[in-house]
Design a protein around this motif. Structure first.
Motif, PDB file in Angstrom:
ATOM      1  N   ALA A  52       0.847  -1.195   0.000  1.00  0.00           N
ATOM      2  CA  ALA A  52       0.000   0.000   0.000  1.00  0.00           C
ATOM      3  C   ALA A  52       0.879   1.240   0.000  1.00  0.00           C
ATOM      4  CB  ALA A  52      -0.923  -0.002   1.219  1.00  0.00           C
ATOM      5  N   ILE A  53       0.303   2.344  -0.449  1.00  0.00           N
ATOM      6  CA  ILE A  53       1.055   3.584  -0.536  1.00  0.00           C
ATOM      7  C   ILE A  53       0.196   4.749  -0.090  1.00  0.00           C
ATOM      8  CG2 ILE A  53       0.467   4.210  -2.938  1.00  0.00           C
ATOM      9  CD1 ILE A  53       3.484   4.855  -3.331  1.00  0.00           C
ATOM     10  N   ARG A  54       0.830   5.752   0.464  1.00  0.00           N
ATOM     11  CA  ARG A  54       0.173   7.014   0.788  1.00  0.00           C
ATOM     12  C   ARG A  54       0.632   8.038  -0.244  1.00  0.00           C
ATOM     13  NH1 ARG A  54      -1.252   7.276   6.201  1.00  0.00           N
ATOM     14  NH2 ARG A  54      -2.411   9.122   5.591  1.00  0.00           N
ATOM     15  N   SER A  77       6.138   8.852  -4.117  1.00  0.00           N
ATOM     16  CA  SER A  77       5.824   8.515  -5.507  1.00  0.00           C
ATOM     17  C   SER A  77       6.082   7.052  -5.824  1.00  0.00           C
ATOM     18  CB  SER A  77       6.643   9.388  -6.455  1.00  0.00           C
ATOM     19  OG  SER A  77       8.022   9.164  -6.231  1.00  0.00           O
ATOM     20  N   GLU A  78       6.770   6.364  -4.945  1.00  0.00           N
ATOM     21  CA  GLU A  78       7.063   4.964  -5.198  1.00  0.00           C
ATOM     22  C   GLU A  78       7.285   4.236  -3.885  1.00  0.00           C
ATOM     23  OE1 GLU A  78       9.595   3.651  -8.690  1.00  0.00           O
ATOM     24  OE2 GLU A  78      10.903   3.019  -7.054  1.00  0.00           O
ATOM     25  N   LYS A  79       6.837   2.988  -3.873  1.00  0.00           N
ATOM     26  CA  LYS A  79       7.092   2.137  -2.715  1.00  0.00           C
ATOM     27  C   LYS A  79       7.392   0.738  -3.215  1.00  0.00           C
ATOM     28  CE  LYS A  79       5.254   0.643   1.729  1.00  0.00           C
ATOM     29  NZ  LYS A  79       4.110   0.754   2.678  1.00  0.00           N
ATOM     30  N   LYS A  90       0.442  11.609  -8.252  1.00  0.00           N
ATOM     31  CA  LYS A  90      -0.643  12.352  -7.611  1.00  0.00           C
ATOM     32  C   LYS A  90      -1.308  13.321  -8.578  1.00  0.00           C
ATOM     33  CE  LYS A  90      -1.586  14.989  -3.404  1.00  0.00           C
ATOM     34  NZ  LYS A  90      -0.984  15.536  -2.152  1.00  0.00           N
ATOM     35  N   SER A  91      -0.543  13.984  -9.415  1.00  0.00           N
ATOM     36  CA  SER A  91      -1.119  14.982 -10.318  1.00  0.00           C
ATOM     37  C   SER A  91      -2.026  14.323 -11.359  1.00  0.00           C
ATOM     38  CB  SER A  91      -0.033  15.793 -11.005  1.00  0.00           C
ATOM     39  OG  SER A  91       0.807  14.944 -11.768  1.00  0.00           O
ATOM     40  N   ALA A  92      -1.667  13.134 -11.780  1.00  0.00           N
ATOM     41  CA  ALA A  92      -2.475  12.404 -12.761  1.00  0.00           C
ATOM     42  C   ALA A  92      -3.564  11.572 -12.101  1.00  0.00           C
ATOM     43  CB  ALA A  92      -1.589  11.509 -13.615  1.00  0.00           C
ATOM     44  N   LYS A  93      -3.511  11.456 -10.789  1.00  0.00           N
ATOM     45  CA  LYS A  93      -4.458  10.620 -10.024  1.00  0.00           C
ATOM     46  C   LYS A  93      -4.424   9.186 -10.538  1.00  0.00           C
ATOM     47  CE  LYS A  93      -7.815  13.663 -10.468  1.00  0.00           C
ATOM     48  NZ  LYS A  93      -9.147  14.308 -10.378  1.00  0.00           N
ATOM     49  N   GLN A  94      -3.201   8.675 -10.637  1.00  0.00           N
ATOM     50  CA  GLN A  94      -3.008   7.313 -11.104  1.00  0.00           C
ATOM     51  C   GLN A  94      -1.988   6.607 -10.234  1.00  0.00           C
ATOM     52  OE1 GLN A  94      -1.766   7.858 -15.179  1.00  0.00           O
ATOM     53  NE2 GLN A  94      -3.850   8.177 -15.916  1.00  0.00           N
ATOM     54  N   PHE A  95      -2.144   5.304 -10.136  1.00  0.00           N
ATOM     55  CA  PHE A  95      -1.140   4.501  -9.456  1.00  0.00           C
ATOM     56  C   PHE A  95      -1.102   3.127 -10.119  1.00  0.00           C
ATOM     57  CE2 PHE A  95      -4.003   2.091  -6.485  1.00  0.00           C
ATOM     58  CZ  PHE A  95      -5.168   2.825  -6.663  1.00  0.00           C
ATOM     59  N   SER A  96       0.040   2.504 -10.026  1.00  0.00           N
ATOM     60  CA  SER A  96       0.202   1.237 -10.725  1.00  0.00           C
ATOM     61  C   SER A  96       1.024   0.258  -9.891  1.00  0.00           C
ATOM     62  CB  SER A  96       0.865   1.453 -12.087  1.00  0.00           C
ATOM     63  OG  SER A  96       2.124   2.055 -11.926  1.00  0.00           O
ATOM     64  N   LEU A  97       0.816  -1.002 -10.201  1.00  0.00           N
ATOM     65  CA  LEU A  97       1.544  -2.092  -9.538  1.00  0.00           C
ATOM     66  C   LEU A  97       2.444  -2.745 -10.571  1.00  0.00           C
ATOM     67  CD1 LEU A  97       1.871  -4.007  -7.020  1.00  0.00           C
ATOM     68  CD2 LEU A  97       0.136  -5.449  -8.107  1.00  0.00           C
ATOM     69  N   HIS A  98       3.717  -2.901 -10.208  1.00  0.00           N
ATOM     70  CA  HIS A  98       4.680  -3.601 -11.046  1.00  0.00           C
ATOM     71  C   HIS A  98       5.147  -4.848 -10.291  1.00  0.00           C
ATOM     72  CE1 HIS A  98       5.765   0.197 -13.471  1.00  0.00           C
ATOM     73  NE2 HIS A  98       4.836   0.543 -12.617  1.00  0.00           N
ATOM     74  N   ILE A  99       5.199  -5.959 -10.975  1.00  0.00           N
ATOM     75  CA  ILE A  99       5.693  -7.184 -10.353  1.00  0.00           C
ATOM     76  C   ILE A  99       6.966  -7.596 -11.082  1.00  0.00           C
ATOM     77  CG2 ILE A  99       5.169  -9.552  -9.671  1.00  0.00           C
ATOM     78  CD1 ILE A  99       2.187  -8.875  -9.937  1.00  0.00           C
TER      79      ILE A  99
END
Lengths: 112, 111
Positions: A49-51, A55-57, A68-77
């Motif tokens: 999870a991220i707050r 910008s990255e965890k 945050k500006s784009a209101k997007q988040f992604s998961l990379h495996i």
């Protein structure tokens, strides 16, 4: 109203590949963005999870990127394995609120 | 690792019957939830429970639904008169701060 939009619906990668799952949200009051992994017949299990203050965890092979500006988040495996084959859900919640808003899920298949 | 326990794992009921789904949340958690997942669809919020009362509920959680924490450990979801469209996986969850823990779910099949 879809609070959290997730794509793609399904994803097939070769072992060792790097699947990327994307989510977008509208509500700027959201301040907590978890990813859940769900195997058939099981409940969602918190993966990472991220707050919005970072910008990255990264945790092990799993990385969340947050824009945050784009209101997007992604998961990379990274270095995906057949055991990673599952359905992945992004979610969001806002401070002081009780419930999670889930995305529609991505069914990931990692081919050996 | 502490876990949320749900029983039964599968319940089959006739339309119009009452069902009670049971959950034992993690003991030191204060917030309790019910979510549902219709087959192949996203997980949807039903209700949250804190300090022995409902704190938030969705439009899905109508008069046919109720929740209770009867004895300080169990957390139950009752559906008074089941409909075919109530068929789904029902997940209980509890949390302490931000970290939700979900149970393995009860698959409810209404026939």
């Amino acid at each position: 109203q879809q609070q959290v939009k997730q794509s793609p619906q399904s994803l097939i990668v070769q072992k060792g590949g790097i699947p990327i799952i994307n989510c977008a949200y509208e509500n700027t009051a959201f301040d907590y963005f978890p990813w859940y992994q769900q195997f058939p017949g099981k409940g969602p299990a918190l993966l990472i999870a991220i707050r919005p203050d970072v910008s990255e965890k990264k945790e092990g092979r799993f990385t969340i990127s947050f824009n945050k500006s784009a209101k997007q988040f992604s998961l990379h495996i990274m270095d995906s394995q057949p055991g990673d084959s599952a359905t992945y859900f992004c979610a969001a919640s806002r401070a002081g609120a009780n419930n999670l808003f889930f995305g529609t899920g991505t069914r990931l298949t990692v081919i050996p | 690792e502490p876990e949320v326990t749900q029983t039964p794992s599968h319940q089959v009921t006739q339309m119009g019957q009452e069902v009670i789904l049971r959950c034992v949340p993690i003991s030191n958690h204060l917030y309790f939830y019910w979510y549902r997942q219709i087959l192949g669809q996203k997980v949807e919020f039903l209700v949250s429970f804190y300090n022995n009362e409902i704190s938030e509920k969705s439009e899905i959680f109508d008069d046919q639904f109720s929740v209770e924490r009867p004895d300080g450990s169990n957390f139950t979801l009752k559906i008074r008169s089941t409909k075919l469209e109530d068929s789904a996986m029902y997940f209980c969850a509890s949390r302490e701060n931000y970290g939700y823990t979900f149970g393995s779910g009860t698959r409810l099949t209404v026939v």
